[in-house]
Design a protein around this motif. Structure first.
Motif, PDB file in Angstrom:
ATOM      1  N   THR A 205      -1.551 -51.526  11.023  1.00  0.00           N
ATOM      2  CA  THR A 205      -0.592 -52.548  11.377  1.00  0.00           C
ATOM      3  C   THR A 205      -1.243 -53.559  12.305  1.00  0.00           C
ATOM      4  O   THR A 205      -2.230 -53.254  12.990  1.00  0.00           O
ATOM      5  CB  THR A 205       0.627 -51.912  12.082  1.00  0.00           C
ATOM      6  OG1 THR A 205       1.572 -52.927  12.429  1.00  0.00           O
ATOM      7  CG2 THR A 205       0.224 -51.177  13.365  1.00  0.00           C
ATOM      8  N   ASN A 206      -0.685 -54.747  12.340  1.00  0.00           N
ATOM      9  CA  ASN A 206      -1.143 -55.761  13.287  1.00  0.00           C
ATOM     10  C   ASN A 206      -0.393 -55.691  14.605  1.00  0.00           C
ATOM     11  O   ASN A 206      -0.722 -56.421  15.549  1.00  0.00           O
ATOM     12  CB  ASN A 206      -0.974 -57.165  12.678  1.00  0.00           C
ATOM     13  CG  ASN A 206      -1.929 -57.407  11.528  1.00  0.00           C
ATOM     14  OD1 ASN A 206      -3.101 -57.045  11.599  1.00  0.00           O
ATOM     15  ND2 ASN A 206      -1.430 -57.997  10.458  1.00  0.00           N
ATOM     16  N   ILE A 261       5.057 -52.746  11.889  1.00  0.00           N
ATOM     17  CA  ILE A 261       5.180 -53.236  10.521  1.00  0.00           C
ATOM     18  C   ILE A 261       4.000 -52.691   9.729  1.00  0.00           C
ATOM     19  O   ILE A 261       2.845 -52.965  10.048  1.00  0.00           O
ATOM     20  CB  ILE A 261       5.185 -54.770  10.475  1.00  0.00           C
ATOM     21  CG1 ILE A 261       6.393 -55.316  11.239  1.00  0.00           C
ATOM     22  CG2 ILE A 261       5.202 -55.271   9.032  1.00  0.00           C
ATOM     23  CD1 ILE A 261       6.375 -56.818  11.408  1.00  0.00           C
ATOM     24  N   ASP A 263       1.756 -51.775   6.061  1.00  0.00           N
ATOM     25  CA  ASP A 263       1.065 -52.642   5.116  1.00  0.00           C
ATOM     26  C   ASP A 263       1.651 -52.552   3.709  1.00  0.00           C
ATOM     27  O   ASP A 263       2.237 -53.478   3.209  1.00  0.00           O
ATOM     28  CB  ASP A 263      -0.425 -52.302   5.079  1.00  0.00           C
ATOM     29  CG  ASP A 263      -1.180 -53.274   4.192  1.00  0.00           C
ATOM     30  OD1 ASP A 263      -1.248 -54.458   4.555  1.00  0.00           O
ATOM     31  OD2 ASP A 263      -1.658 -52.869   3.111  1.00  0.00           O
ATOM     32  N   ASN A 370       0.721 -56.542   4.576  1.00  0.00           N
ATOM     33  CA  ASN A 370       1.042 -57.184   5.842  1.00  0.00           C
ATOM     34  C   ASN A 370      -0.145 -57.191   6.805  1.00  0.00           C
ATOM     35  O   ASN A 370      -0.317 -58.127   7.568  1.00  0.00           O
ATOM     36  CB  ASN A 370       2.224 -56.473   6.503  1.00  0.00           C
ATOM     37  CG  ASN A 370       3.507 -56.645   5.716  1.00  0.00           C
ATOM     38  OD1 ASN A 370       3.947 -57.757   5.470  1.00  0.00           O
ATOM     39  ND2 ASN A 370       4.112 -55.534   5.293  1.00  0.00           N
ATOM     40  N   LYS A 373      -2.886 -60.245   4.035  1.00  0.00           N
ATOM     41  CA  LYS A 373      -2.206 -60.719   2.839  1.00  0.00           C
ATOM     42  C   LYS A 373      -3.195 -60.816   1.684  1.00  0.00           C
ATOM     43  O   LYS A 373      -4.264 -61.420   1.812  1.00  0.00           O
ATOM     44  CB  LYS A 373      -1.561 -62.088   3.087  1.00  0.00           C
ATOM     45  CG  LYS A 373      -0.389 -62.070   4.051  1.00  0.00           C
ATOM     46  CD  LYS A 373       0.800 -61.325   3.458  1.00  0.00           C
ATOM     47  CE  LYS A 373       2.015 -61.372   4.376  1.00  0.00           C
ATOM     48  NZ  LYS A 373       3.141 -60.572   3.844  1.00  0.00           N
TER      49      LYS A 373
END
Length: 387
Positions: A205-206, A261, A263, A370, A373
């Motif tokens: 996740t970022n 969030i 991926d 996510n 992209k």
């Protein structure tokens, strides 16, 4: 950390002989039940009789629909929808693994919808009502027993697509590790891979400052890794089976999503493979996930270094973090190979014939992922890395 609402209504009933209470758990939701299952294995094992007797003790009227295949088909879902509507079914009981549960979820949603059930999977329709569902789990893998999603394959065009709604979460799930003793080792390994992939989709996740869920992901991964060889080599080891079964549920019940969030590109990329070639989803993920990692790891090398160190105990090379990151990916590949999973498309006799087609289909609605992209050309490059 992101704001979040964690809402999981599924009642987990875990342990030996717990399938015997399925009747009393089901009768709460009505007297007319659709029993949904796959092939003959539940009859051969005696589970079918146990479930049926428990339902009859509660005077539940049982309708049956068997025949669910891996990568469940929309044609059977449509049969189930018709059966439910014609007989005013109150409740659906799925006895099996993720394919059976996913099929049951689609039927449950379709039974309350005036259009075609495939609309849910193309974005033409939304799930606003759903029959209640219960589960007796026989294959720990997909985590569908307490998730809000379903994945169905449409034979017309070989599309494999997902949809989801909180309404689809099962009301209860019965998990008895003993029911998994007779699983073939390959199926067990596919399940291990599937649940690990569910965690990895969330792990990469970022989002920053998600230490708790990072640690929960890492602990669940290490538990699976520590018990995987045992369940394959000692299929009747209850303790190891119990750890794997519960880990599979935790991996996909959304607890590990909280505040972050995920991926999900690798799942979408793999769906095109199993949609066309009908290979086991877990096997496809064992091939695709390392390839995806090799393609995106430079986006956040520190997260891949953390993965290598905390999950695989790779010593961090402060002078060469890229070396550490790649070592973690290699460890994952080696683990998949060690439990009998393929790690290349060549191992499952898939060539590059459909790469361009699959990449276009995977991204025809929107870019994937996510964490990074991915567009069609990116997806095709990942297929090439997976060769």
């Amino acid at each position: 950390m992101q704001n979040f609402t964690f809402d999981n209504k599924t009642k987990i009933i875990f342990g030996k002989d717990k399938e015997q209470v399925v009747g009393e758990e089901s009768v709460v939701y009505g007297k007319k039940l659709l029993l949904h299952y796959g092939g003959g294995s539940i009859k051969e094992s005696g589970l079918y009789d146990t479930v049926l007797n428990s339902l009859k003790e509660q005077n539940i009227e049982v309708y049956e629909l068997g025949g669910v295949k891996p990568n469940p088909r929309v044609s059977l879902v449509r049969e189930g929808v018709t059966l439910c509507k014609e007989n005013n079914i109150d409740f659906i009981l799925a006895v099996g693994g993720g394919s059976v549960i996913d099929s049951a979820k689609a039927i449950a949603a379709g039974a309350k919808y005036d259009g075609d059930v495939w609309d849910f999977f193309t974005g033409k329709g939304a799930v606003t009502e759903c029959l209640p569902i219960g589960v007796v789990l026989t294959i720990p893998a997909a985590g569908s027993e307490s998730s809000a999603g379903t994945v169905i394959t449409n034979e017309d065009g070989d599309y494999k697509r997902a949809t989801g709604s909180l309404l689809m979460r099962p009301q209860f799930a019965i998990l008895n590790p003993v029911l998994t003793y007779t699983l073939p080792s390959y199926q067990t390994a596919c399940g291990v891979t599937d649940m690990m992939a569910h965690i990895l989709e969330r792990y990469f996740t970022n989002e920053k400052n998600v230490e708790l869920t990072d640690r929960l992901c890492e602990a669940t991964l290490k538990t699976i890794i520590n018990n995987a060889h045992t369940v394959i080599e000692e299929p009747t080891n209850y303790d190891a089976r119990a750890e794997i079964m519960w880990a599979g549920t935790i991996a996909h019940n959304d607890l590990l999503d909280t505040g972050r969030i995920g991926d999900w590109a690798s799942h979408d990329i793999e769906h095109e493979i199993s949609g066309i070639y009908d290979i086991a989803h877990g096997a496809g993920l064992a091939i695709i996930f390392p390839a995806w990692m090799k393609y995106v790891y430079k986006h956040d090398i520190n997260r891949f270094v953390q993965f290598a160190n905390r999950v695989w105990d790779v010593e961090i090379d402060l002078n060469n973090p890229e070396k550490t990151a790649l070592a973690g990916i290699k460890k994952l590949e080696q683990f998949f190979s060690s439990i009998g999973m393929p790690v290349s498309l060549k191992e499952v006799d898939i060539n590059d014939e459909h790469f361009t087609e699959m990449a276009k289909k995977a991204t025809e609605r929107w870019p994937l992922g996510n964490f990074v992209k991915l567009h069609a050309d990116d997806v095709e490059k990942i297929y090439q890395l997976a060769r």
